[in-house]
Design a protein around this motif. Sequence first.
Motif, PDB file in Angstrom:
ATOM      1  N   GLY A  89       7.503  29.602   0.863  1.00  0.00           N
ATOM      2  CA  GLY A  89       8.377  29.130  -0.206  1.00  0.00           C
ATOM      3  C   GLY A  89       9.772  29.738  -0.190  1.00  0.00           C
ATOM      4  O   GLY A  89      10.556  29.489  -1.096  1.00  0.00           O
ATOM      5  N   TRP A  90      10.087  30.522   0.825  1.00  0.00           N
ATOM      6  CA  TRP A  90      11.433  31.120   0.864  1.00  0.00           C
ATOM      7  C   TRP A  90      12.500  30.068   1.187  1.00  0.00           C
ATOM      8  O   TRP A  90      13.625  30.184   0.732  1.00  0.00           O
ATOM      9  CB  TRP A  90      11.512  32.235   1.916  1.00  0.00           C
ATOM     10  CG  TRP A  90      10.688  33.427   1.580  1.00  0.00           C
ATOM     11  CD1 TRP A  90       9.383  33.632   1.919  1.00  0.00           C
ATOM     12  CD2 TRP A  90      11.095  34.575   0.851  1.00  0.00           C
ATOM     13  NE1 TRP A  90       8.951  34.846   1.426  1.00  0.00           N
ATOM     14  CE2 TRP A  90       9.999  35.451   0.767  1.00  0.00           C
ATOM     15  CE3 TRP A  90      12.290  34.966   0.242  1.00  0.00           C
ATOM     16  CZ2 TRP A  90      10.049  36.679   0.114  1.00  0.00           C
ATOM     17  CZ3 TRP A  90      12.349  36.177  -0.401  1.00  0.00           C
ATOM     18  CH2 TRP A  90      11.241  37.032  -0.464  1.00  0.00           C
ATOM     19  N   SER A 105      15.478  28.377  -0.617  1.00  0.00           N
ATOM     20  CA  SER A 105      14.983  27.814  -1.878  1.00  0.00           C
ATOM     21  C   SER A 105      15.707  28.421  -3.067  1.00  0.00           C
ATOM     22  O   SER A 105      16.074  29.599  -3.049  1.00  0.00           O
ATOM     23  CB  SER A 105      13.487  28.105  -2.049  1.00  0.00           C
ATOM     24  OG  SER A 105      12.780  27.567  -0.981  1.00  0.00           O
ATOM     25  N   GLY A 106      15.859  27.597  -4.076  1.00  0.00           N
ATOM     26  CA  GLY A 106      16.488  28.095  -5.297  1.00  0.00           C
ATOM     27  C   GLY A 106      15.448  28.701  -6.211  1.00  0.00           C
ATOM     28  O   GLY A 106      14.253  28.504  -6.027  1.00  0.00           O
ATOM     29  N   PRO A 107      15.907  29.442  -7.189  1.00  0.00           N
ATOM     30  CA  PRO A 107      14.971  29.908  -8.206  1.00  0.00           C
ATOM     31  C   PRO A 107      14.436  28.706  -8.960  1.00  0.00           C
ATOM     32  O   PRO A 107      15.077  27.656  -9.014  1.00  0.00           O
ATOM     33  CB  PRO A 107      15.834  30.777  -9.107  1.00  0.00           C
ATOM     34  CG  PRO A 107      17.222  30.294  -8.892  1.00  0.00           C
ATOM     35  CD  PRO A 107      17.287  29.763  -7.487  1.00  0.00           C
ATOM     36  N   VAL A 108      13.254  28.842  -9.539  1.00  0.00           N
ATOM     37  CA  VAL A 108      12.652  27.734 -10.258  1.00  0.00           C
ATOM     38  C   VAL A 108      13.376  27.516 -11.568  1.00  0.00           C
ATOM     39  O   VAL A 108      13.804  26.425 -11.905  1.00  0.00           O
ATOM     40  CB  VAL A 108      11.172  28.043 -10.526  1.00  0.00           C
ATOM     41  CG1 VAL A 108      10.563  26.937 -11.374  1.00  0.00           C
ATOM     42  CG2 VAL A 108      10.448  28.183  -9.211  1.00  0.00           C
ATOM     43  N   SER A 109      13.532  28.565 -12.317  1.00  0.00           N
ATOM     44  CA  SER A 109      14.214  28.428 -13.591  1.00  0.00           C
ATOM     45  C   SER A 109      15.503  29.227 -13.503  1.00  0.00           C
ATOM     46  O   SER A 109      15.506  30.348 -13.032  1.00  0.00           O
ATOM     47  CB  SER A 109      13.324  28.963 -14.723  1.00  0.00           C
ATOM     48  OG  SER A 109      12.692  30.165 -14.334  1.00  0.00           O
ATOM     49  N   SER A 110      16.585  28.623 -13.908  1.00  0.00           N
ATOM     50  CA  SER A 110      17.848  29.344 -13.742  1.00  0.00           C
ATOM     51  C   SER A 110      18.731  29.290 -14.976  1.00  0.00           C
ATOM     52  O   SER A 110      19.500  30.197 -15.210  1.00  0.00           O
ATOM     53  CB  SER A 110      18.600  28.819 -12.527  1.00  0.00           C
ATOM     54  OG  SER A 110      18.801  27.444 -12.677  1.00  0.00           O
ATOM     55  N   GLU A 162      13.269  25.686   2.275  1.00  0.00           N
ATOM     56  CA  GLU A 162      12.756  24.316   2.216  1.00  0.00           C
ATOM     57  C   GLU A 162      13.413  23.529   3.325  1.00  0.00           C
ATOM     58  O   GLU A 162      14.603  23.659   3.574  1.00  0.00           O
ATOM     59  CB  GLU A 162      13.147  23.666   0.883  1.00  0.00           C
ATOM     60  CG  GLU A 162      12.334  24.168  -0.274  1.00  0.00           C
ATOM     61  CD  GLU A 162      13.046  23.932  -1.600  1.00  0.00           C
ATOM     62  OE1 GLU A 162      13.880  22.998  -1.680  1.00  0.00           O
ATOM     63  OE2 GLU A 162      12.784  24.719  -2.524  1.00  0.00           O
ATOM     64  N   ARG A 185      16.720  38.587  -0.037  1.00  0.00           N
ATOM     65  CA  ARG A 185      16.552  39.621  -1.065  1.00  0.00           C
ATOM     66  C   ARG A 185      17.880  40.307  -1.377  1.00  0.00           C
ATOM     67  O   ARG A 185      18.198  40.583  -2.524  1.00  0.00           O
ATOM     68  CB  ARG A 185      15.562  40.687  -0.581  1.00  0.00           C
ATOM     69  CG  ARG A 185      14.123  40.222  -0.512  1.00  0.00           C
ATOM     70  CD  ARG A 185      13.231  41.392  -0.119  1.00  0.00           C
ATOM     71  NE  ARG A 185      11.894  40.915   0.209  1.00  0.00           N
ATOM     72  CZ  ARG A 185      11.313  41.075   1.395  1.00  0.00           C
ATOM     73  NH1 ARG A 185      11.929  41.717   2.378  1.00  0.00           N
ATOM     74  NH2 ARG A 185      10.107  40.599   1.597  1.00  0.00           N
ATOM     75  N   ARG A 216      20.600  38.990  -1.194  1.00  0.00           N
ATOM     76  CA  ARG A 216      21.505  37.923  -1.649  1.00  0.00           C
ATOM     77  C   ARG A 216      22.668  37.689  -0.686  1.00  0.00           C
ATOM     78  O   ARG A 216      23.723  37.195  -1.087  1.00  0.00           O
ATOM     79  CB  ARG A 216      22.009  38.186  -3.083  1.00  0.00           C
ATOM     80  CG  ARG A 216      20.874  38.533  -4.062  1.00  0.00           C
ATOM     81  CD  ARG A 216      20.836  37.638  -5.272  1.00  0.00           C
ATOM     82  NE  ARG A 216      19.460  37.632  -5.810  1.00  0.00           N
ATOM     83  CZ  ARG A 216      19.061  36.977  -6.894  1.00  0.00           C
ATOM     84  NH1 ARG A 216      19.905  36.251  -7.568  1.00  0.00           N
ATOM     85  NH2 ARG A 216      17.811  37.006  -7.302  1.00  0.00           N
ATOM     86  N   ARG A 228      14.098  36.994   5.242  1.00  0.00           N
ATOM     87  CA  ARG A 228      13.637  37.368   3.896  1.00  0.00           C
ATOM     88  C   ARG A 228      14.532  38.474   3.316  1.00  0.00           C
ATOM     89  O   ARG A 228      14.945  38.419   2.165  1.00  0.00           O
ATOM     90  CB  ARG A 228      12.195  37.893   3.956  1.00  0.00           C
ATOM     91  CG  ARG A 228      11.141  36.818   3.870  1.00  0.00           C
ATOM     92  CD  ARG A 228       9.747  37.446   3.764  1.00  0.00           C
ATOM     93  NE  ARG A 228       8.816  36.712   4.598  1.00  0.00           N
ATOM     94  CZ  ARG A 228       8.305  37.140   5.738  1.00  0.00           C
ATOM     95  NH1 ARG A 228       8.605  38.339   6.196  1.00  0.00           N
ATOM     96  NH2 ARG A 228       7.505  36.378   6.433  1.00  0.00           N
TER      97      ARG A 228
END
Lengths: 514, 514
Positions: free
Chosen positions: B82-83, B95-100, B85, B44, B46, B40
């Motif tokens: 959800g970190w 996982s990717g961000p939902v909206s990018s 998949e 965070r 990156r 995690r």
Amino acid sequence: MDFAIEPPERADRERGGAGRGGTNGRRGAPLYQQIAEQIRDAVRRRELVSGARLPAIRDLAARLQVHRDTVGLAYESLASEGWVETRVGRGTFVSGPVSSAPIDPPLSPLVSRLLDHSESRTPHAVPSDTIAFHALVPDPDLFPVDAFRRSLNDALATGGADLLGYADGGEAGLREVIAAHLAQHGIAAEPDAVVTCQGASQGLSLVARAFAAPGDAIAVEEPTYQAALGILIGVGLRPEPVPTHAAGDEPGVDLEALERVLAQPSVKAFYTMPTFHNPLGITTGREHRRRLLAIAAAAGKPIVEDACAIDLRFRGRSVPPLAALDDSGLVLPLFSFSKSLFPGVRCGAVLARGRSLEALRALKRATDLGDARTLQAAVASFVRSGHYRRHLQQWRRTLAVRCDAMLEALQEHLPRDLRWVAPEGGYQIWVELPRDLDAREVHAAALRAGVLIAPGDQFHVAGRRARGFRLVYAQSDPEEIREGIVRLAGVIDQLRTASVAAKGRAVNVGGTHG
Amino acid sequence: MDFAIEPPERADRERGGAGRGGTNGRRGAPLYQQIAEQIRDAVRRRELVSGARLPAIRDLAARLQVHRDTVGLAYESLASEGWVETRVGRGTFVSGPVSSAPIDPPLSPLVSRLLDHSESRTPHAVPSDTIAFHALVPDPDLFPVDAFRRSLNDALATGGADLLGYADGGEAGLREVIAAHLAQHGIAAEPDAVVTCQGASQGLSLVARAFAAPGDAIAVEEPTYQAALGILIGVGLRPEPVPTHAAGDEPGVDLEALERVLAQPSVKAFYTMPTFHNPLGITTGREHRRRLLAIAAAAGKPIVEDACAIDLRFRGRSVPPLAALDDSGLVLPLFSFSKSLFPGVRCGAVLARGRSLEALRALKRATDLGDARTLQAAVASFVRSGHYRRHLQQWRRTLAVRCDAMLEALQEHLPRDLRWVAPEGGYQIWVELPRDLDAREVHAAALRAGVLIAPGDQFHVAGRRARGFRLVYAQSDPEEIREGIVRLAGVIDQLRTASVAAKGRAVNVGGTHG
């Protein structure tokens, strides 16, 4: 007409006369000025009121043992400044105020609406022996006052006069600290993206103004943080409620309803508190968050994420904030030290980018020219020195103990048909009532029994009814918590007994006609 | 793909292993949780970006010397949060961000207007060797930092945790101090009538919102305090300029023009600074004030009196503030410690009564839930202990010396056809230019010569031209002031020489055609 006045003193008499006290403020000034100043003072103190006649020149001269011309000069100078008016042949009178009939200028219709809202929510005075489960405030007994005072002194010793100047854009040190802190929650942001503000509440009013103009609406969860309703109404906006559930298949805001609401052109943004929701106490799951983000992105409507409680998890696993799941810039997180440290520093922040960031900066500047950098630097020093981390550890342990005490007491004493969800962090538990109990009645009866709870209606848009109430465990120790829940259980029991008795009577009455 | 990860430690190995450092934040936690937490963290930070593949379970297990099931459990727990998949047969991915895709949600039209206004007034960066006559800020070298720090410590020692709680209505001690202080200026007010705010600037935004809704106008002097323009535009209002003169028969706002403007239904109030006007430096006389009050009373429109400089008189006799001449409640005075003490405490106040008072309280609460009581209590202690009075005495002496230095230098070096009025207090002198000189050109040329002045346009509603500039003497010592004025005079001389030369050329050119 009488008023206090002392003989003026000549400059050369002044040195010896230390015992005279301070009534004659201008010793050393010309005699007529000393007299004039004393009369001005008497007018200011309202010893001489408007319309009062001053003593005749020769009388005052005799009383003060000065030449008549000296008093004459004093009156002339007062007249030239407008303090008094000379009416020929009648004497010298204290001037009246120009306008005196009371005028209450008409208020903006937006403000009238806010006043109606505020008046519908006037808080109770809390009797001193009441157990307070109603207010979402931290426990002052646990504030790290001494450590904070040291941080404040450190900050002033380091920053000096610079900290006491204007605060364009907010203290850089605090913006760095907040950016670094939010990075630990997965929110990537440069310090420049942080707009500091007076608590998250100001952040919400700024963001709302950035995206919505008076007459527009902002979607809110229902129930929601009650101050948010006042904040939105205060800037002329309509809070548009979206049903939100504490329990069930999918706790959190009803996503289908949200989709419909965000499709309305007048709805410009969505205010949400996905982590340790106020008042529900729940935290939505990652899947719910993903769907929520997809809905907002499809509608092109920004999300204002209230992340004020994210530091208060005391059990379970963290779920990334919406802002950590979003790379589009659509989520503007609000952060604050009010719940995790203390509210009185008024240190909050909102994060944004692009034109939204520019808009928030300009709005902040146009609202108050920036925050008090002294306190911001103190909070930054407090965080950097590790005090905040240590305080959080202790505060989370305390919250866990208090939460458990309340959950146990609820389990032991409340009737089985009342429902609640155990929180994993934050300050509060939401209790859902069965149909035969009314939250306002429970609240009123509990107050009489010495327990203050927050009935659900106050988290709803005005006039809408809630079927539950909020209990805050953050302010009371376990013993008080148990005692409070015992009293609350007794109140609910009595309400039901009374209700059954009333129904019994109603049946009897019906029976005589049947 | 590589990222920092360390073998987890068993709880029983922990006690001996102090040398490990803090990378593994959850020592003592189950092994799989320690692994999950490190992953995690890497996400965070990156180090692990969205889409990155995690090591195969057996590889990571070997690397960390743990059982495969432990790594498997870690991956499962990360997936459930959800970190990451898991894609069957392909591995485990971050996982990717939902909206990018970047989304810049549309701003409110009110804010777009504010941004246009702000962008038209972006301040210059000030080169370090520049003599700064442009900014209306006090001199940090003269801030009583140590005395204030003692007041702050006193306040915290006395008020303790209570000061760090919410600040409903503002610190009572500060409200008392402000009421008592304003009484010395003839303004009668109970502490309850004082609404504290973040400097007078927030006071203006609250008052404007109390009386006017977006689309309405507020009458302002022209020229006026430039931040006031941004504040009004920021709350969606139109500043309606009323000509105001530094000199002539009757200095101050043109009362006939004011009467016409206040008669307009869309104009809801008048913002004025009768004492040490910014930027003009002038103070209106009592007769002008009486007529102004009569005009406002006849129109039934409230007056917002900016009284931020009333403590800064260093010569001449005081004129009562408008609020001291009014008993009707029509005048709402703004007070602040920003100019007389320091801006960074953000301690201001607005006084009101009746429904206006209720409206301001409600607006303040809905804007930011109140101010930082710690600083308010410190300022109250600073005033009560006599520090404020002593500081004022010293600060006024300094201002007088600096003002005189500037007046002398202006007299000595500036051409005779430039005009200014000697102020009796405050920070600034307004210089009026003859028709052949343009304030913006003087400003630009002066900046190149190392002197920063404030050209008059910035005190005007956008697009309107001013025939003068403001000089602030509060920030510089007499030597700097003289040097700055010498440079300024040189600049004006050069501009005129150049202009004459250009005209000469124009005449010559014209001559060949004539």
